[in-house]
Scaffold this motif. Structure first.
Motif, PDB file in Angstrom:
ATOM      1  N   ASP A   9       0.818  -1.220   0.000  1.00 14.02           N
ATOM      2  CA  ASP A   9       0.000   0.000   0.000  1.00 14.02           C
ATOM      3  C   ASP A   9       0.853   1.272   0.000  1.00 14.02           C
ATOM      4  N   HIS A  11       0.897   3.422  -2.666  1.00  8.75           N
ATOM      5  CA  HIS A  11      -0.030   4.440  -3.168  1.00  8.75           C
ATOM      6  C   HIS A  11       0.638   5.720  -3.690  1.00  8.75           C
ATOM      7  N   ASP A  37      -0.947  -2.395  -4.425  1.00  6.36           N
ATOM      8  CA  ASP A  37      -1.329  -0.983  -4.302  1.00  6.36           C
ATOM      9  C   ASP A  37      -0.085  -0.089  -4.355  1.00  6.36           C
ATOM     10  N   HIS A 117      -3.149  -9.557  -2.085  1.00 10.23           N
ATOM     11  CA  HIS A 117      -3.431  -8.159  -1.729  1.00 10.23           C
ATOM     12  C   HIS A 117      -4.586  -8.045  -0.737  1.00 10.23           C
ATOM     13  N   HIS A 154      -4.096  -4.087   1.803  1.00  9.02           N
ATOM     14  CA  HIS A 154      -5.441  -3.555   1.530  1.00  9.02           C
ATOM     15  C   HIS A 154      -6.112  -2.914   2.744  1.00  9.02           C
ATOM     16  N   HIS A 156      -4.500  -1.638   5.357  1.00  8.61           N
ATOM     17  CA  HIS A 156      -3.653  -0.536   5.824  1.00  8.61           C
ATOM     18  C   HIS A 156      -3.406  -0.574   7.334  1.00  8.61           C
TER      19      HIS A 156
HETATM   20 FE   LIG Z   1      -4.375   0.291  -0.314  1.00 15.90          FE
END
Ligand SMILES: [Fe+2]
Ligand SMILES: [Fe+2]
Length: 261
Positions: A9, A11, A37, A117, A154, A156
């Motif tokens: 994650d 991002h 991610d 994920h 996913h 977090h």
């Molecule tokens: Fe995420």
């Protein structure tokens, strides 16, 4: 067997990724893996993917990587995520998009531990409750027999779920966690990107020793204000009127049509 850095994650948050990689280097990790991610929410998707490729990080696809490259639609994401992913779709270079589209759904390093994920069979499932873990441990046994350690992202949130004798427990992530028992383990290394966290803005990741079967969790300071400023300046943040507009669009229009707006 090796000492692994585990990321997830990210991002498109370059500052957080650089800080996490520097800390993993200090820890002496030999290989780095990522539970997906790579893009979404922040303004540096190309730079993050370039950095991960430079460092030879073994990555799988998250839902944001699939939505950001048009492989999935916006139906199951929030307005904030949808807005930033529309921006991401416009920002990605062709090379980055092709790389993201080619990422696998799973990896099984050493034929021993799984990277997924969301859920094992659903990239957009949030594994937050014991019932989700029990559902997914059944998929793990069926789809990846013999594998009893699964890293996921996913949600977090740094987490270790342990499945033993049919029940699910949580382990304390403030201490190193031994995965040496006879249970099955679902481990979230946390989110490198902290832009969506309210209390603390720290880049999270983990170190996994596959020989000793031990995982420890890291939280690393980074320049969160710089990330936020860049995201706002480049149109990744959703303002109130557009939020309302998206709500109306979701109510009135079939999902496929508002994905182009
Ligand atoms: Fe995420
Ligand atoms: Fe995700």
């Amino acid at each position: 067997m090796a000492l692994y850095g585990v990321l997830g994650d990210i991002h498109g948050n370059r500052e957080a990724l650089q800080a996490a990689l520097a800390r993993l280097d200090e820890c002496g990790v030999e290989r780095i893996v990522c539970v997906g991610d790579l893009v979404g929410y922040n303004a540096d998707p190309d730079e993050c993917v370039r950095l991960l490729r430079q460092r030879d990080v073994a990555c799988i696809a998250g839902n944001h990587d699939l939505i950001g490259t048009g492989r999935l639609g916006f139906e199951r994401c929030s307005n904030k995520a949808m807005h930033s992913l529309k921006r991401t779709r416009r920002a990605l270079s062709e090379e980055t998009a092709a790389h993201l589209q080619a990422l696998p759904a799973h990896l099984v390093p050493e034929d021993r531990f799984l990277l997924t994920h969301g859920g094992v069979r659903d990239v957009q499932q949030y594994m937050t409750q014991p019932k989700h873990v029990l559902e997914n441990v059944a998929y793990l046994r069926r789809d990846f027999p013999g594998v009893r350690v699964c890293f996921f992202g996913h949600t977090h949130e740094q987490k270790v779920f342990e499945v033993k004798d049919g029940s699910v427990g949580e382990r304390d992530v403030t201490q190193p966690v031994s995965l040496d028992g006879d249970g099955e383990y679902f481990i979230n290394p946390g989110s490198v990107d902290a832009s969506r966290k309210r209390a603390t803005k720290l880049a999270e990741c983990a170190v996994f020793d596959s020989a000793r079967l031990e995982v420890r969790f890291l939280q690393v300071d980074y320049d969160a204000a710089a990330t936020e400023e860049k995201a706002a300046a480049n149109g990744y943040r959703l303002d109130a009127w557009r939020d309302r507009l998206y709500d109306i669009q979701r109510r009135l229009m079939p999902a496929r049509s508002y994905t182009r707006l």
